[in-house]
Design a protein around this motif. Sequence first.
Motif, PDB file in Angstrom:
ATOM      1  N   GLY A 215       0.809  -1.213   0.000  1.00  0.00           N
ATOM      2  CA  GLY A 215       0.000   0.000   0.000  1.00  0.00           C
ATOM      3  C   GLY A 215       0.840   1.260   0.000  1.00  0.00           C
ATOM      4  O   GLY A 215       0.485   2.248  -0.649  1.00  0.00           O
TER       5      GLY A 215
ATOM      6  N   CYS B 104       1.977   1.717  -3.584  1.00  0.00           N
ATOM      7  CA  CYS B 104       0.865   2.144  -4.448  1.00  0.00           C
ATOM      8  C   CYS B 104       0.514   3.608  -4.200  1.00  0.00           C
ATOM      9  O   CYS B 104       0.304   4.381  -5.144  1.00  0.00           O
TER      10      CYS B 104
ATOM     11  N   PHE C 191      -2.943   0.784 -12.003  1.00  0.00           N
ATOM     12  CA  PHE C 191      -2.016   0.068 -11.132  1.00  0.00           C
ATOM     13  C   PHE C 191      -1.796  -1.314 -11.734  1.00  0.00           C
ATOM     14  O   PHE C 191      -2.730  -1.937 -12.239  1.00  0.00           O
TER      15      PHE C 191
ATOM     16  N   ASP D 211       0.917  -4.965 -11.174  1.00  0.00           N
ATOM     17  CA  ASP D 211       2.077  -5.603 -10.560  1.00  0.00           C
ATOM     18  C   ASP D 211       3.268  -5.530 -11.506  1.00  0.00           C
ATOM     19  O   ASP D 211       3.116  -5.489 -12.729  1.00  0.00           O
TER      20      ASP D 211
ATOM     21  N   LEU E 161     -11.512  -3.147 -12.059  1.00  0.00           N
ATOM     22  CA  LEU E 161     -10.569  -4.136 -11.552  1.00  0.00           C
ATOM     23  C   LEU E 161     -10.350  -5.214 -12.594  1.00  0.00           C
ATOM     24  O   LEU E 161     -11.299  -5.655 -13.254  1.00  0.00           O
TER      25      LEU E 161
ATOM     26  N   LEU F   5      -9.980  -9.474  -6.331  1.00  0.00           N
ATOM     27  CA  LEU F   5      -9.496  -8.187  -5.824  1.00  0.00           C
ATOM     28  C   LEU F   5      -8.101  -7.950  -6.383  1.00  0.00           C
ATOM     29  O   LEU F   5      -7.183  -7.576  -5.668  1.00  0.00           O
TER      30      LEU F   5
ATOM     31  N   PRO G  80      -4.661  -6.856  -8.546  1.00  0.00           N
ATOM     32  CA  PRO G  80      -3.859  -5.636  -8.480  1.00  0.00           C
ATOM     33  C   PRO G  80      -3.892  -4.783  -9.745  1.00  0.00           C
ATOM     34  O   PRO G  80      -3.410  -3.654  -9.722  1.00  0.00           O
TER      35      PRO G  80
ATOM     36  N   ARG H  10      -5.799  -2.388 -11.971  1.00  0.00           N
ATOM     37  CA  ARG H  10      -7.003  -1.586 -11.795  1.00  0.00           C
ATOM     38  C   ARG H  10      -6.805  -0.198 -12.368  1.00  0.00           C
ATOM     39  O   ARG H  10      -5.689   0.204 -12.676  1.00  0.00           O
TER      40      ARG H  10
ATOM     41  N   CYS I 201      -0.974  -4.741   2.805  1.00  0.00           N
ATOM     42  CA  CYS I 201      -1.672  -5.492   1.762  1.00  0.00           C
ATOM     43  C   CYS I 201      -3.167  -5.204   1.719  1.00  0.00           C
ATOM     44  O   CYS I 201      -3.854  -5.659   0.800  1.00  0.00           O
TER      45      CYS I 201
ATOM     46  N   TYR J 196      -4.463  -2.333   1.208  1.00  0.00           N
ATOM     47  CA  TYR J 196      -4.707  -1.148   0.377  1.00  0.00           C
ATOM     48  C   TYR J 196      -5.683  -1.407  -0.770  1.00  0.00           C
ATOM     49  O   TYR J 196      -6.629  -0.621  -0.971  1.00  0.00           O
ATOM     50  N   PRO J 197      -5.531  -2.488  -1.555  1.00  0.00           N
ATOM     51  CA  PRO J 197      -6.473  -2.711  -2.662  1.00  0.00           C
ATOM     52  C   PRO J 197      -7.910  -2.888  -2.177  1.00  0.00           C
ATOM     53  O   PRO J 197      -8.847  -2.386  -2.790  1.00  0.00           O
TER      54      PRO J 197
ATOM     55  N   THR K 140      -9.460   0.379  -0.979  1.00  0.00           N
ATOM     56  CA  THR K 140      -9.873   1.185  -2.131  1.00  0.00           C
ATOM     57  C   THR K 140     -11.280   0.798  -2.575  1.00  0.00           C
ATOM     58  O   THR K 140     -12.136   1.669  -2.793  1.00  0.00           O
TER      59      THR K 140
END
Length: 227
Positions: A72, A75, A89, A91, A117, A154, A156, A158, A175, A177-178, A181
């Motif tokens: 997070g 990000c 965003f 990975d 997402l 969910l 990463p 997005r 972790c 954070y996603p 959001t």
Amino acid sequence: MVAVTDSTSHHAHPVDVVLPCLNEAEALPWVLKRIPAGWRALVVDNGSDDGSADLARALGAHVVHEPRRGFGAACHAGLLAAEADTVCFCDCDASLDPRLLPTVAEPVLDGRADLVLGRRRPVTRGAWPLHARLGNAALARMLHRRTGLRLRDLGPMRAGRREALLGLGLTDRRCGYPLQTVVRASDAGWRIEEVEVPYLPRRGRSKVTGTWRGTWHTVNDMRAVLR
């Protein structure tokens, strides 16, 4: 090669791509050469000791340093450093192909969605370990109970609007954070969509969900967000 953009030139590119990075030198060349033309890659180095930051800079990416460890934290540092109206965003481990980002961002760019997402679809059995899939499914069920959203992933990858994302007041720097959001976006009445994206075997060692222990820590972080 990713085009270098002057950081003082606001909105010189339609989309900024935030790439959290911790020791991803093996994957960076593959990832950066797939950034869509005209979009800017923001590699957020989260304390790499394998030369990732220097490599990313040499490949033309804009590098942001975030010394505070955490997915997070990386990000959010990228979100703060972004200048484009729309931010994606992704990975940085080559498990997701940045060439698919326009598909993910399209509903946001067209004004049909506020947050999109990428729903991961593993292309090989080893791309998404069983423990990680089970943890993700459990979180999706908890998210549904909390928000009513019927999301199946969910992931990463997005896309959303920078100012709106900043307005969510995100505080988790680990972790969770996603998930935070999505929860706060849902509470704010955002239009949230999923777009299917292939999920590839990552390059290098996973720092988050590559092990049972990593998955356990991730699920605990996200449970804390839901509480």
